[in-house]
Design a protein around this motif. Sequence first.
Motif, PDB file in Angstrom:
ATOM      1  N   LEU A  31      12.438 -19.262   7.695  1.00  0.00           N
ATOM      2  CA  LEU A  31      11.821 -19.210   8.741  1.00  0.00           C
ATOM      3  C   LEU A  31      10.544 -18.286   8.907  1.00  0.00           C
ATOM      4  CD1 LEU A  31      15.108 -17.777  10.730  1.00  0.00           C
ATOM      5  CD2 LEU A  31      14.327 -20.267  10.478  1.00  0.00           C
ATOM      6  N   TRP A  32       9.639 -18.536   9.806  1.00  0.00           N
ATOM      7  CA  TRP A  32       8.454 -17.979  10.138  1.00  0.00           C
ATOM      8  C   TRP A  32       8.593 -16.683  10.352  1.00  0.00           C
ATOM      9  CZ3 TRP A  32       4.021 -20.023   8.033  1.00  0.00           C
ATOM     10  CH2 TRP A  32       4.338 -21.497   7.937  1.00  0.00           C
ATOM     11  N   THR A  33       8.252 -15.529   9.349  1.00  0.00           N
ATOM     12  CA  THR A  33       8.906 -14.193   9.661  1.00  0.00           C
ATOM     13  C   THR A  33       7.841 -13.300   9.266  1.00  0.00           C
ATOM     14  OG1 THR A  33      11.122 -14.823   8.972  1.00  0.00           O
ATOM     15  CG2 THR A  33      10.918 -12.698   9.080  1.00  0.00           C
ATOM     16  N   LEU A  34       7.871 -12.025  10.122  1.00  0.00           N
ATOM     17  CA  LEU A  34       7.153 -10.876   9.674  1.00  0.00           C
ATOM     18  C   LEU A  34       8.205  -9.901   9.126  1.00  0.00           C
ATOM     19  CD1 LEU A  34       4.809  -8.900   9.592  1.00  0.00           C
ATOM     20  CD2 LEU A  34       5.336  -8.218  12.153  1.00  0.00           C
ATOM     21  N   ARG A  35       7.924  -9.346   8.177  1.00  0.00           N
ATOM     22  CA  ARG A  35       8.872  -8.308   7.396  1.00  0.00           C
ATOM     23  C   ARG A  35       8.157  -7.269   6.538  1.00  0.00           C
ATOM     24  NH1 ARG A  35      12.091 -10.356   1.897  1.00  0.00           N
ATOM     25  NH2 ARG A  35      13.111  -8.493   1.364  1.00  0.00           N
ATOM     26  N   GLY A  36       8.727  -6.196   6.983  1.00  0.00           N
ATOM     27  CA  GLY A  36       8.376  -4.892   6.375  1.00  0.00           C
ATOM     28  C   GLY A  36       9.188  -4.016   5.621  1.00  0.00           C
ATOM     29  N   THR A  37       9.140  -3.258   4.502  1.00  0.00           N
ATOM     30  CA  THR A  37      10.002  -2.379   3.714  1.00  0.00           C
ATOM     31  C   THR A  37       9.123  -1.256   3.376  1.00  0.00           C
ATOM     32  OG1 THR A  37      10.857  -4.374   2.525  1.00  0.00           O
ATOM     33  CG2 THR A  37      11.545  -2.225   1.850  1.00  0.00           C
ATOM     34  N   TYR A  38       9.698   0.065   3.828  1.00  0.00           N
ATOM     35  CA  TYR A  38       9.304   1.176   3.347  1.00  0.00           C
ATOM     36  C   TYR A  38      10.157   2.217   2.656  1.00  0.00           C
ATOM     37  CZ  TYR A  38       6.656   5.434   4.458  1.00  0.00           C
ATOM     38  OH  TYR A  38       5.772   6.710   4.188  1.00  0.00           O
TER      39      TYR A  38
ATOM     40  N   GLU B 130      12.677   8.568  -3.613  1.00  0.00           N
ATOM     41  CA  GLU B 130      13.190   8.152  -4.854  1.00  0.00           C
ATOM     42  C   GLU B 130      14.395   8.554  -5.262  1.00  0.00           C
ATOM     43  OE1 GLU B 130      11.974   5.758  -6.994  1.00  0.00           O
ATOM     44  OE2 GLU B 130      10.564   5.304  -5.566  1.00  0.00           O
ATOM     45  N   SER B 131      14.621   9.967  -5.057  1.00  0.00           N
ATOM     46  CA  SER B 131      15.615  10.737  -5.185  1.00  0.00           C
ATOM     47  C   SER B 131      16.286  11.783  -4.240  1.00  0.00           C
ATOM     48  CB  SER B 131      16.068  11.096  -6.672  1.00  0.00           C
ATOM     49  OG  SER B 131      17.141  11.729  -6.955  1.00  0.00           O
ATOM     50  N   TRP B 132      17.446  11.815  -3.693  1.00  0.00           N
ATOM     51  CA  TRP B 132      18.087  13.027  -2.792  1.00  0.00           C
ATOM     52  C   TRP B 132      19.298  12.943  -2.972  1.00  0.00           C
ATOM     53  CZ3 TRP B 132      19.134  12.688   3.004  1.00  0.00           C
ATOM     54  CH2 TRP B 132      19.215  13.911   3.260  1.00  0.00           C
ATOM     55  N   GLY B 133      19.736  14.062  -3.821  1.00  0.00           N
ATOM     56  CA  GLY B 133      21.156  14.298  -4.254  1.00  0.00           C
ATOM     57  C   GLY B 133      21.852  13.199  -4.647  1.00  0.00           C
ATOM     58  N   PRO B 134      22.928  12.458  -4.511  1.00  0.00           N
ATOM     59  CA  PRO B 134      23.468  11.390  -4.925  1.00  0.00           C
ATOM     60  C   PRO B 134      22.826  10.068  -4.707  1.00  0.00           C
ATOM     61  CG  PRO B 134      24.828  12.091  -3.117  1.00  0.00           C
ATOM     62  CD  PRO B 134      23.770  13.040  -3.215  1.00  0.00           C
ATOM     63  N   ILE B 135      21.770  10.122  -3.850  1.00  0.00           N
ATOM     64  CA  ILE B 135      21.152   8.685  -3.298  1.00  0.00           C
ATOM     65  C   ILE B 135      19.768   8.683  -3.905  1.00  0.00           C
ATOM     66  CG2 ILE B 135      20.464   7.723  -1.221  1.00  0.00           C
ATOM     67  CD1 ILE B 135      22.299   9.274   0.427  1.00  0.00           C
ATOM     68  N   SER B 136      19.549   7.657  -4.276  1.00  0.00           N
ATOM     69  CA  SER B 136      18.241   7.128  -4.833  1.00  0.00           C
ATOM     70  C   SER B 136      17.713   5.978  -4.601  1.00  0.00           C
ATOM     71  CB  SER B 136      18.309   7.199  -6.430  1.00  0.00           C
ATOM     72  OG  SER B 136      19.224   6.249  -7.098  1.00  0.00           O
ATOM     73  N   SER B 137      16.523   5.710  -4.507  1.00  0.00           N
ATOM     74  CA  SER B 137      15.683   4.310  -4.311  1.00  0.00           C
ATOM     75  C   SER B 137      16.208   4.070  -2.943  1.00  0.00           C
ATOM     76  CB  SER B 137      16.117   3.211  -5.215  1.00  0.00           C
ATOM     77  OG  SER B 137      15.919   3.520  -6.608  1.00  0.00           O
ATOM     78  N   ALA B 138      15.949   4.959  -1.869  1.00  0.00           N
ATOM     79  CA  ALA B 138      16.252   4.608  -0.427  1.00  0.00           C
ATOM     80  C   ALA B 138      15.028   3.861   0.204  1.00  0.00           C
ATOM     81  CB  ALA B 138      16.557   6.046   0.258  1.00  0.00           C
ATOM     82  N   TYR B 139      15.205   3.203   1.180  1.00  0.00           N
ATOM     83  CA  TYR B 139      14.522   2.341   2.037  1.00  0.00           C
ATOM     84  C   TYR B 139      14.790   2.007   3.191  1.00  0.00           C
ATOM     85  CZ  TYR B 139      17.521  -1.767   0.775  1.00  0.00           C
ATOM     86  OH  TYR B 139      18.481  -2.516   0.597  1.00  0.00           O
ATOM     87  N   ALA B 140      13.944   1.692   4.107  1.00  0.00           N
ATOM     88  CA  ALA B 140      14.263   1.129   5.410  1.00  0.00           C
ATOM     89  C   ALA B 140      13.468  -0.356   5.520  1.00  0.00           C
ATOM     90  CB  ALA B 140      13.632   1.871   6.529  1.00  0.00           C
ATOM     91  N   GLU B 141      14.202  -1.280   6.060  1.00  0.00           N
ATOM     92  CA  GLU B 141      13.611  -2.521   6.044  1.00  0.00           C
ATOM     93  C   GLU B 141      13.730  -3.239   7.549  1.00  0.00           C
ATOM     94  OE1 GLU B 141      13.889  -6.955   3.834  1.00  0.00           O
ATOM     95  OE2 GLU B 141      15.119  -5.286   3.127  1.00  0.00           O
TER      96      GLU B 141
ATOM     97  N   LYS C  61       0.876  -1.331  -0.211  1.00  0.00           N
ATOM     98  CA  LYS C  61      -0.059  -0.106  -0.002  1.00  0.00           C
ATOM     99  C   LYS C  61       0.893   1.317  -0.106  1.00  0.00           C
ATOM    100  CE  LYS C  61      -4.031   2.312   0.177  1.00  0.00           C
ATOM    101  NZ  LYS C  61      -4.965   2.259  -0.802  1.00  0.00           N
ATOM    102  N   GLY C  62       0.930   1.854  -1.098  1.00  0.00           N
ATOM    103  CA  GLY C  62       1.784   3.115  -1.286  1.00  0.00           C
ATOM    104  C   GLY C  62       3.273   2.631  -1.156  1.00  0.00           C
ATOM    105  N   PRO C  63       4.002   3.360  -0.185  1.00  0.00           N
ATOM    106  CA  PRO C  63       5.285   3.084  -0.060  1.00  0.00           C
ATOM    107  C   PRO C  63       5.718   1.904   0.964  1.00  0.00           C
ATOM    108  CG  PRO C  63       4.951   4.825   1.425  1.00  0.00           C
ATOM    109  CD  PRO C  63       3.628   4.583   0.627  1.00  0.00           C
ATOM    110  N   LEU C  64       4.632   1.325   1.661  1.00  0.00           N
ATOM    111  CA  LEU C  64       5.141   0.288   2.489  1.00  0.00           C
ATOM    112  C   LEU C  64       4.688  -1.120   1.809  1.00  0.00           C
ATOM    113  CD1 LEU C  64       5.190  -0.683   5.497  1.00  0.00           C
ATOM    114  CD2 LEU C  64       2.783  -0.402   5.872  1.00  0.00           C
ATOM    115  N   PHE C  65       5.689  -1.978   2.073  1.00  0.00           N
ATOM    116  CA  PHE C  65       5.355  -3.492   1.625  1.00  0.00           C
ATOM    117  C   PHE C  65       5.699  -4.357   2.883  1.00  0.00           C
ATOM    118  CE2 PHE C  65       7.836  -7.350   0.915  1.00  0.00           C
ATOM    119  CZ  PHE C  65       7.049  -7.993  -0.031  1.00  0.00           C
TER     120      PHE C  65
END
Length: 364
Positions: A212-219, A223-234, A163-167
């Motif tokens: 393993l039986w796991t709960l995993r989330g990625t946000y 998309e772009s900030w200076g030299p950094i792109s496609s940033a995420y937290a997991e 849903k949006g940026p959250l997986f």
Amino acid sequence: MAGTLLVLALTSPARGYVLDDHQDFDFRLRAYTEAAVAAEKSEPQTKPSRVPFQLIEHRNFFNPELDGKLTRYQPFHLDDLSFRLALWGFYDGIYDYGTGQYARAIESLQGRLSQGHTNTGPITHTDTLIDPRKEYEYQPDPVLGGYGDVPFRINEAYVNSTKGPLFVRVGRQAISWGESDTIGLLDANNPFNLTLGVPGVFQDIDEARIPLWTLRGTYNLFESWGPISSAYAEAYLVPGSIDTTVSPLPLPKASPYSPPQDDPQSLVAGLIPASIGQSLVKPALGGILIGLYVHLPSRTLGNSRYGFRLGGIVARDYTTSIWFYRTFANQPVPRFLALDLSRCMGSRTSSAPARASSANPSTG
């Protein structure tokens, strides 16, 4: 293990079938049969020994997979809803046909092989015997049912939602942050099957990894900030009250990939001289039984595994990430337990000192 192996494998292209008109459901199957033949005589330390042209492995592997896209059928207005179910199993036929040396070696083991969830399992008699044949012939599911009840593994069983940026992914899955095509030195989020030697050498590394039986989330952060792109937290969590699976301990003499060790019972000869054992120990205690005890993590929330990662692409070319995680070491730490006299009843039963192997939490 020593010597050279000749491996013969019969494979065919993986097959896939679409099960509906919208192509929302598809089924795939990967299977192979692989035989290994000794190419030279084994070294003296290899137990049991082998000679050239002996069939020492016949591995029959299957991996059916079912994927489904449920987005068009769900009322929750999610951007994506899907699932995956995959089984994993094998059968090694050398214990039923071909050379019989490994089946005989398993039957000849005199040391007591057991596992449990406490430090004192062998002493309090709460340990469970390990069946080496099950571990090497087909390796049952480590979580579902009791030990050895399910002769295959539910390798993946999870649901994805976006849903949006959250997986979010919930279910049995593999986490691989330190990825590698062969030996994953930093790939330690999940345990590995070590009964076929080093993962990535004698066994495909993805095939050796144990989900393993796991709960995993990625946000997705931006998309772009200076030299950094496609940033995420997991982040992910493996609840210790549900799944504390660790790598199965390779057992001596059970397989051509077993460590070059003899029967644990053979340690008696190095601990107690034969003259003392026959004249004093055997009349008093009935003999001494050496036990190899695997101390498994108890299923408590305190033994949960978890991790957090920040990642992105720097200067459009460099995939970069930094992470912290808590896991269990693939290789257990050997320990020695004291002599247990509670199993001794005169001269009719044996006392048992147990050598323990425990898996302790570690961070990476």
